[in-house]
Design an enzyme around this catalytic site. Structure first.
Site, mmCIF file in Angstrom:
data_model
loop_
_atom_site.group_PDB
_atom_site.id
_atom_site.type_symbol
_atom_site.label_atom_id
_atom_site.label_comp_id
_atom_site.label_asym_id
_atom_site.label_seq_id
_atom_site.Cartn_x
_atom_site.Cartn_y
_atom_site.Cartn_z
ATOM 1 N N CYS A 131 60.728 14.825 50.138
ATOM 2 C CA CYS A 131 59.634 14.863 51.115
ATOM 3 C C CYS A 131 59.739 16.063 52.056
ATOM 4 C CB CYS A 131 59.616 13.574 51.919
ATOM 5 S SG CYS A 131 59.553 12.086 50.901
ATOM 6 N N HIS A 182 50.708 10.984 53.558
ATOM 7 C CA HIS A 182 51.937 11.669 53.160
ATOM 8 C C HIS A 182 51.861 12.192 51.725
ATOM 9 C CE1 HIS A 182 56.033 12.807 52.786
ATOM 10 N NE2 HIS A 182 56.546 11.645 52.399
#
Length: 389
Positions: A84, A334
């Site tokens: 991420c 996200h």
């Protein structure tokens, strides 16, 4: 050596766009960033691109040159994969390239296509950011991993599901005026507490959504900005990166994130500031407990103190330290490889006064971006500051 300036930014809407390819989304974001910067695309010298799961979601590796082509650039292009934190890592190397004088104009960004493969497949794809041999094969997913971290935090310092719900409520409220956000939806503490449990104590509203989207930013040297009379009022003055053991069971702490602390310490030192100089920030809140761990790892709260910050109003848009004014990963969304640059974009717009939440940080001059990978086995931190001529 001078600090790189943010000359232009662009992004797509974050949400469910299963019909859109990664290259189509990045083309939209990249071209928007170039247009925002008002520079000749021929001046761009390199692309720094973040992506995590392209091979699994689109059967497409070697994405960086593909994305450069999509934006109309014929430049060296490199893909960064740090789970991420992929585009956070891309920003960091772009900063070094500009500081070293090896380039004057670069494009940095990221994209992720996730919803086209469905929730189960996306969850499985995300799990490869954990230790496959000792965690994934035992059945651990990231909701489960962060639930373990939340339980460890509650045991060490106290806290409750209500405290986590306050964070979700805050970030949903922050996202309401954000036209790019996936979840422009107000919720209450009761909504969060009544939502289905995903991995106890984390419920549906403690978890960020699965998201498609892309982001891009044009970074330039101070000399290029001056020579081309660009209006670049935001500089990246500090960069840091930290790491930790991959698997949770190998770590000294479940309720602390040393990678965040190490990245923050390096970024603060690089910028010549301390934590007390930070006016507002975007942190990696993939789960509500992750916001708590980030704030403490960044040195903005002592261990055990950040759990109640949202409930006390300290991290709201009306508080002394606004956190995730974009809505954060929790409500903005996200798209994994795009998130680090999404944070950069939000902070830049806030400092420039062209963000819908800009009134919350009027007069502020220093912002911070925290991007994390996995259960924070990787972390990057960047300091952004208003340029005073």
């Amino acid at each position: 050596m001078s600090d790189p300036r943010v000359a232009g930014v662009g992004l797509t809407h974050f949400g469910k766009h299963p019909e859109r390819t990664g290259r189509a989304m990045f083309a939209e974001a990249g071209l928007a960033a170039l247009d925002d910067a008002g520079i000749d695309p021929d001046d761009v010298e390199a692309l720094f691109y973040g992506n995590f799961m392209g091979e699994l979601a689109e059967h497409q590796g070697h994405q960086a040159p593909l994305m450069a082509e999509a934006v109309g650039l014929d430049v060296p292009a490199t893909r960064y994969e740090s789970a991420c934190a992929s585009s956070g890592a891309a920003i960091r190397d772009a900063v070094f390239r500009l500081r070293n004088g090896e380039a004057d104009v670069v494009l940095v960004g990221g994209s992720e296509r996730m919803t086209n493969i469905g929730t189960a497949a996306a969850t499985d794809a995300l799990s490869i950011a954990a230790d496959d041999l000792y965690e994934v094969r035992a059945g651990m997913t990231f909701p489960g991993a962060y639930a373990l971290m939340a339980r460890a935090y509650f045991e060490a310092y106290g806290g409750s599901k209500e405290d986590l719900a306050e964070i979700a409520v805050k970030n949903h409220e922050h996202a309401l005026p954000n036209e790019y956000a996936q979840m422009q939806q107000a919720i209450t503490v009761e909504d969060a507490l009544d939502a289905p449990i995903i991995a106890d104590p984390l419920g549906l509203y403690d978890s960020c959504p699965i998201t498609d989207g892309a982001t891009a930013a044009v970074l330039v040297s101070e000399d290029y900005a001056a020579d081309h009379d660009l209006d670049t009022s935001v500089a990246i003055t500090g960069t840091g990166q930290g790491g930790d053991k991959m698997a949770l069971h190998d770590r000294q702490y479940f309720a602390r994130t040393p990678a965040t602390k190490d990245a923050a310490d390096e970024a603060y030192d690089d910028a010549g500031i301390g934590p007390d100089a930070v006016d507002f920030l975007e942190v990696h809140d993939c789960f509500t407990i992750a916001e708590v761990l980030a704030l403490e790892g960044l040195g903005l709260y002592e261990p055990g103190e950040a759990i109640g910050a949202a409930g006390r109003g300290e991290t709201t848009h009306e508080g002394a330290l606004p956190v995730n004014l974009s809505g954060g990963l929790k409500a903005k969304g996200h798209p994994v490889g795009a998130t680090g640059v999404a944070q950069l974009i939000s902070l830049t717009k806030l400092l420039e006064g062209r963000h819908p939440r800009a009134e919350a940080v009027e007069g502020a001059s220093t912002a911070l971006a925290h991007n994390a990978g996995g259960t924070v086995a990787s972390a990057t931190v960047h300091v952004l500051q208003e340029v005073v001529e």
